[in-house]
Design a protein around this motif. Structure first.
Motif, PDB file in Angstrom:
ATOM      1  N   HIS A   1       0.826  -1.215   0.000  1.00 44.77           N
ATOM      2  CA  HIS A   1       0.000   0.000   0.000  1.00 44.77           C
ATOM      3  C   HIS A   1       0.857   1.261   0.000  1.00 44.77           C
ATOM      4  CE1 HIS A   1       0.966  -0.738   4.219  1.00 44.77           C
ATOM      5  NE2 HIS A   1       0.690   0.511   4.471  1.00 44.77           N
TER       6      HIS A   1
ATOM      7  N   PHE B   1      -7.921   6.520  -0.474  1.00 45.20           N
ATOM      8  CA  PHE B   1      -8.331   5.165  -0.074  1.00 45.20           C
ATOM      9  C   PHE B   1      -8.087   4.165  -1.194  1.00 45.20           C
ATOM     10  CE2 PHE B   1     -11.190   1.606   0.442  1.00 45.20           C
ATOM     11  CZ  PHE B   1     -11.021   1.297   1.786  1.00 45.20           C
TER      12      PHE B   1
ATOM     13  N   THR C   1      -4.280   3.480  -1.148  1.00 40.95           N
ATOM     14  CA  THR C   1      -3.623   3.019   0.086  1.00 40.95           C
ATOM     15  C   THR C   1      -4.465   2.080   0.935  1.00 40.95           C
ATOM     16  OG1 THR C   1      -4.434   4.859   1.466  1.00 40.95           O
ATOM     17  CG2 THR C   1      -2.408   5.233   0.181  1.00 40.95           C
ATOM     18  N   ASP C   2      -5.766   1.921   0.602  1.00 40.76           N
ATOM     19  CA  ASP C   2      -6.702   1.115   1.390  1.00 40.76           C
ATOM     20  C   ASP C   2      -6.848   1.642   2.811  1.00 40.76           C
ATOM     21  OD1 ASP C   2      -8.525  -1.017   1.020  1.00 40.76           O
ATOM     22  OD2 ASP C   2      -7.349  -2.283   2.346  1.00 40.76           O
ATOM     23  N   SER C   3      -6.671   2.932   2.990  1.00 43.43           N
ATOM     24  CA  SER C   3      -6.814   3.563   4.302  1.00 43.43           C
ATOM     25  C   SER C   3      -7.346   4.971   4.112  1.00 43.43           C
ATOM     26  CB  SER C   3      -5.479   3.603   5.055  1.00 43.43           C
ATOM     27  OG  SER C   3      -4.552   4.434   4.380  1.00 43.43           O
TER      28      SER C   3
END
Length: 336
Positions: free
Chosen positions: A135, A205, A208-210
């Motif tokens: 990520h 998001f 980075t999946d966050s």
């Protein structure tokens, strides 16, 4: 008698991962009065640098977790038994707990799921594999824009991105950028009905999946309200682009911040975007008469009544007891 702030009672010890643990219950808060705080603490003297993750749930009368009172901790490392007070599982204000339908005879039930991770340092391995940093590398693409091949215009601002990354993360972006909708695209791609900062968070998001850090100046109450508004807008964006995990993250955040001023707006949002968990959390909150009265008096109630009359019908059906079914049918007939 209510214990003073900083004083606690402890549960019976239980064993997870070869170590003993217990729950610390602070009836009047660990550091701040006016709330109930619950911690997970280590009870084994041989434990050192134990990495743990814990999930707290307040249970309803059926023994099921209440979405608005669920909390999952970040990974926490216990240096040793004396590390205090431990992991904060949840802190609930007295006014919310006392007004909850889940408090019965001054008692409530909780569930704590504990995960203990194996520490590579304590094993016989000679090679330690680091956690994935994929990520971070993908996130760098968003920062430096190497190889960016598509531009979006949102609210007067432009954002560069990578078609392949967007398509891999969103079926909607895939259809727009590579499917039958490709021929109708402009350059830059114009995104209507969305604020620039929301689209920026959406891209963050995707890469980075966050979620990015959300910083709101002012009081804690102001920060919380700002986070709720941001989560609401992000939920709409996630639903629009079919990014399910982001949608659920926003839904969970909204479940944890339901109050009388925002519940009408939140309930309308849940109904319009098929967020069943969030809708159930709103119904649980509105089961308490004072919360229902405050919601009806709020600014958002008129919007809820006009945009989602069906959800109000469902709410009435939930609140009225079975023996008043005839009254319910009359109310529905008048309503429509």
């Amino acid at each position: 008698m209510l214990l003073e702030t900083g004083k606690y009672v402890k549960s019976t010890p239980f064993n997870v991962g070869g170590y003993n643990w217990f729950i610390k219950y602070y009836p009047n808060g660990c550091r701040t009065p006016g709330c109930t705080s619950i911690y997970l603490a280590l009870d084994s003297s041989n434990g050192k640098d134990i990495r743990v993750n814990a999930r707290f749930s307040l249970l309803d009368k059926r023994g099921e977790p209440v979405p608005s009172y669920n909390h999952t901790s970040a990974d926490y490392i216990f240096p040793n038994k004396s590390s205090s007070p431990g992991i904060l599982l949840n802190s609930i204000r007295h006014v919310l707990l006392e007004g909850s339908v889940h408090l019965r005879d001054d008692c409530f039930s909780i569930r704590c799921d504990v995960t203990v991770f194996k520490d590579a340092n304590n094993s016989n391995q000679f090679v330690m594999v680091p956690p994935s940093n994929l990520h971070q590398h993908i996130g760098e693409l968003l920062k430096n824009m190497d190889g960016a091949d598509v531009t979006f215009q949102v609210g007067g601002e432009r954002f560069s991105a990578h078609r392949s990354v967007l398509a891999a993360r969103s079926s909607v972006f895939k259809a727009e950028l590579f499917g039958g909708m490709k021929e109708n695209l402009c350059d830059p791609v114009k995104v209507d009905d969305m604020e620039a900062d929301v689209f920026k968070s959406l891209l963050h998001f995707i890469y980075t999946d966050s979620l990015p850090e959300l910083a709101h100046e002012g009081t804690d109450e102001g920060a919380t309200r700002g986070d709720v508004v941001t989560a609401s807008h992000l939920l709409v964006a996630a639903d629009r682009y079919n990014i399910e995990r982001l949608k659920l993250i926003c839904e969970e955040k909204l479940c944890n911040h339901i109050d009388s001023n925002m519940v009408a707006t939140t309930l309308a949002l849940a109904e319009q975007h098929n967020c069943n968990g969030l809708k159930e959390a709103c119904f649980e909150f509105l089961a308490f008469p004072s919360n229902l009265e405050a919601m009806v008096a709020s600014d958002g109630f008129k919007h809820l009544k006009g945009s989602c009359p069906s959800v109000l019908k469902e709410l009435i059906a939930r609140l009225l007891p079975v023996k008043l079914k005839a009254v319910k049918d009359i109310i529905m007939a008048i309503w429509y």
